[in-house]
Design a protein around this motif. Structure first.
Motif, mmCIF file in Angstrom:
data_model
loop_
_atom_site.group_PDB
_atom_site.id
_atom_site.type_symbol
_atom_site.label_atom_id
_atom_site.label_comp_id
_atom_site.label_asym_id
_atom_site.label_seq_id
_atom_site.Cartn_x
_atom_site.Cartn_y
_atom_site.Cartn_z
ATOM 1 N N VAL A 1 -10.187 18.052 -0.211
ATOM 2 C CA VAL A 1 -10.373 16.900 0.673
ATOM 3 C C VAL A 1 -9.017 16.323 1.068
ATOM 4 O O VAL A 1 -8.020 16.506 0.363
ATOM 5 C CB VAL A 1 -11.233 15.797 0.007
ATOM 6 N N ASP A 2 -9.005 15.637 2.200
ATOM 7 C CA ASP A 2 -7.834 14.873 2.610
ATOM 8 C C ASP A 2 -7.925 13.512 1.926
ATOM 9 O O ASP A 2 -8.966 12.842 2.015
ATOM 10 C CB ASP A 2 -7.827 14.718 4.134
ATOM 11 N N VAL A 3 -6.880 13.105 1.236
ATOM 12 C CA VAL A 3 -6.902 11.875 0.445
ATOM 13 C C VAL A 3 -6.056 10.805 1.124
ATOM 14 O O VAL A 3 -4.881 11.030 1.430
ATOM 15 C CB VAL A 3 -6.379 12.122 -0.983
ATOM 16 N N VAL A 4 -6.675 9.643 1.349
ATOM 17 C CA VAL A 4 -5.956 8.452 1.801
ATOM 18 C C VAL A 4 -5.979 7.458 0.647
ATOM 19 O O VAL A 4 -7.057 7.056 0.194
ATOM 20 C CB VAL A 4 -6.599 7.839 3.065
ATOM 21 N N THR A 5 -4.804 7.085 0.176
ATOM 22 C CA THR A 5 -4.708 6.231 -1.003
ATOM 23 C C THR A 5 -4.712 4.763 -0.615
ATOM 24 O O THR A 5 -3.987 4.344 0.293
ATOM 25 C CB THR A 5 -3.422 6.550 -1.789
ATOM 26 N N GLY A 6 -5.526 3.977 -1.292
ATOM 27 C CA GLY A 6 -5.569 2.539 -1.061
ATOM 28 C C GLY A 6 -6.977 1.995 -1.089
ATOM 29 O O GLY A 6 -7.933 2.701 -1.442
ATOM 30 N N SER A 7 -7.107 0.731 -0.715
ATOM 31 C CA SER A 7 -8.405 0.058 -0.658
ATOM 32 C C SER A 7 -8.958 0.122 0.753
ATOM 33 O O SER A 7 -8.231 -0.078 1.736
ATOM 34 C CB SER A 7 -8.257 -1.413 -1.070
ATOM 35 N N HIS A 8 -10.258 0.375 0.870
ATOM 36 C CA HIS A 8 -10.847 0.408 2.209
ATOM 37 C C HIS A 8 -11.113 -0.990 2.763
ATOM 38 O O HIS A 8 -11.718 -1.132 3.828
ATOM 39 C CB HIS A 8 -12.099 1.291 2.272
ATOM 40 N N ALA A 9 -10.634 -2.030 2.080
ATOM 41 C CA ALA A 9 -10.586 -3.368 2.681
ATOM 42 C C ALA A 9 -9.295 -3.588 3.443
ATOM 43 O O ALA A 9 -9.178 -4.559 4.198
ATOM 44 C CB ALA A 9 -10.714 -4.438 1.602
ATOM 45 N N ASP A 10 -8.325 -2.689 3.284
ATOM 46 C CA ASP A 10 -6.984 -2.852 3.841
ATOM 47 C C ASP A 10 -6.928 -2.269 5.255
ATOM 48 O O ASP A 10 -7.287 -1.107 5.473
ATOM 49 C CB ASP A 10 -5.972 -2.157 2.936
ATOM 50 N N ALA B 1 -16.696 -11.172 -0.236
ATOM 51 C CA ALA B 1 -16.928 -9.924 -0.963
ATOM 52 C C ALA B 1 -17.565 -8.852 -0.093
ATOM 53 O O ALA B 1 -17.331 -7.659 -0.317
ATOM 54 C CB ALA B 1 -17.809 -10.199 -2.174
ATOM 55 N N TYR B 2 -18.348 -9.238 0.900
ATOM 56 C CA TYR B 2 -19.052 -8.263 1.731
ATOM 57 C C TYR B 2 -18.546 -8.262 3.175
ATOM 58 O O TYR B 2 -17.987 -7.266 3.647
ATOM 59 C CB TYR B 2 -20.560 -8.521 1.692
ATOM 60 N N VAL B 3 -18.726 -9.366 3.882
ATOM 61 C CA VAL B 3 -18.283 -9.418 5.280
ATOM 62 C C VAL B 3 -16.761 -9.392 5.366
ATOM 63 O O VAL B 3 -16.189 -8.646 6.157
ATOM 64 C CB VAL B 3 -18.851 -10.670 5.972
ATOM 65 N N GLY B 4 -16.109 -10.189 4.540
ATOM 66 C CA GLY B 4 -14.652 -10.204 4.558
ATOM 67 C C GLY B 4 -14.066 -8.844 4.227
ATOM 68 O O GLY B 4 -13.112 -8.389 4.874
ATOM 69 N N PHE B 5 -14.631 -8.179 3.237
ATOM 70 C CA PHE B 5 -14.158 -6.853 2.835
ATOM 71 C C PHE B 5 -14.290 -5.855 3.983
ATOM 72 O O PHE B 5 -13.468 -4.938 4.122
ATOM 73 C CB PHE B 5 -14.951 -6.366 1.627
ATOM 74 N N THR B 6 -15.317 -6.023 4.818
ATOM 75 C CA THR B 6 -15.658 -5.034 5.843
ATOM 76 C C THR B 6 -14.980 -5.301 7.177
ATOM 77 O O THR B 6 -15.004 -4.448 8.073
ATOM 78 C CB THR B 6 -17.192 -5.006 6.010
ATOM 79 N N LEU C 1 -26.800 -7.872 3.832
ATOM 80 C CA LEU C 1 -27.432 -7.810 5.149
ATOM 81 C C LEU C 1 -26.499 -8.367 6.234
ATOM 82 O O LEU C 1 -26.481 -7.864 7.366
ATOM 83 C CB LEU C 1 -28.749 -8.575 5.136
ATOM 84 N N ALA C 2 -25.709 -9.377 5.891
ATOM 85 C CA ALA C 2 -24.716 -9.890 6.837
ATOM 86 C C ALA C 2 -23.649 -8.831 7.122
ATOM 87 O O ALA C 2 -23.162 -8.715 8.256
ATOM 88 C CB ALA C 2 -24.082 -11.162 6.292
ATOM 89 N N MET C 3 -23.273 -8.071 6.117
ATOM 90 C CA MET C 3 -22.346 -6.958 6.319
ATOM 91 C C MET C 3 -22.943 -5.945 7.296
ATOM 92 O O MET C 3 -22.243 -5.449 8.197
ATOM 93 C CB MET C 3 -22.048 -6.290 4.985
ATOM 94 N N ASP C 4 -24.219 -5.623 7.134
ATOM 95 C CA ASP C 4 -24.875 -4.705 8.063
ATOM 96 C C ASP C 4 -24.790 -5.222 9.492
ATOM 97 O O ASP C 4 -24.531 -4.456 10.437
ATOM 98 C CB ASP C 4 -26.351 -4.530 7.692
#
Length: 298
Positions: A48-57, A87-92, A130-133
């Protein structure tokens, strides 16, 4: 190119395993976003191709979503988050912008049952999910939210108590029957959607398991499979919250858990009819035989 988030987690790891087996036949390349690549086995890192870090970034998802055709999206629980919105919307939020910027075609997200029920707006973690959705859907990407009930695999958190004391606990009424899903079925549903992207628009894909079960039913099945008595003990929401806080959960997430469990007892997971397409295959008995019993023996 399919991008998998949370590839070392319970569901994301199973999605990755399935795609490692199935993606080559579809001509699909795989990319993962992971904080610590060392947590991936060497044979996986080679494929796999690896991208290091958080997917919130924002910078991380900008790199990860370049040339991506589809994304598996899962927000990891942040028990210390200052609010459920963060935690959900902000992260996304960064990912939502990157979906648009890179013209990602399809996104499959892990979410929850409850939309349209009378308790959906006061269901804590589920309300936030659900707000994240809604945020992801607002980008215009083709989106499918996997609408999940409680996970059978959560029982593993109590394997010592079940094995040593013959007790498992929850906050539900002993006779309240509701869907239960195995995480392997959720992962399979996600992988199928990621590989066959003939779908368009936005919507939910319920993963309901084959039957509704009450805690009393679950205790009976565990007793049968393990060959020893297992009984259900209902704990109060106050005790549940106190235990969460004692183990380091922040106030916002503790309240979110309590509100979610209260809503589940009020029918949050009971609003979707079980159709053949929504009835995922793993029974609780089969899960106990194949997952719980080996864990108890170990």
């Amino acid at each position: 190119m399919i991008v998998i988030t949370a590839p070392t987690g319970q569901i994301g790891g199973q999605v990755l395993d399935i795609l490692l087996d199935d993606a080559p036949a579809h001509g699909e390349e795989l990319r993962v976003i992971v904080r610590d690549p060392a947590r991936l086995p060497a044979h996986v890192r080679e494929r796999v191709d690896v991208v290091t870090g958080s997917h919130a970034d924002a910078e991380v998802v900008d790199r990860a979503f370049a040339a991506a055709d589809a994304v598996f999206w899962l927000v990891p629980p942040d028990r210390r988050a200052p609010s459920l919105d963060s935690a959900y919307v902000g992260f996304t939020q960064a990912a939502a912008k990157a979906f648009t910027a890179h013209r990602v075609g399809h996104v499959v997200g892990v979410s929850a049952l409850g939309r349209g029920t009378p308790v959906a707006d006061r269901a804590g973690l589920v309300t936030a999910s659900l707000a994240m959705d809604d945020l992801i859907a607002s980008t215009g990407v083709a989106y499918r939210a996997l609408a999940n009930p409680s996970f059978m695999d959560n029982v593993l958190r109590q394997v010592a108590s079940i094995r040593d004391d013959g007790v498992f606990t929850d906050t539900l009424d002993p006779d309240h029957a509701a869907p239960q899903a195995a995480t392997r079925d959720i992962a399979r549903a996600a992988a199928d959607l990621l590989l066959d992207r003939s779908w368009t628009g936005t919507g939910e894909v319920p993963v309901l398991g084959p039957e509704d079960l009450s805690p009393t039913d679950m205790a009976r099945i565990m007793s049968d499979v393990l060959g020893r008595p297992v009984r259900y003990e209902r704990r109060s929401l106050d005790d549940f919250r106190a235990a969460l806080v004692a183990h380091g959960t922040g106030e916002a997430f503790a309240d979110g858990y309590v509100d979610m469990m209260r809503a589940k007892n009020e029918g949050l997971d009971n609003g979707v009819p079980r159709t053949p397409s929504a009835a995922s295959p793993t029974t609780f008995r089969a899960w106990c035989e194949e997952v719980l019993a080996p864990a108890a023996r170990a």
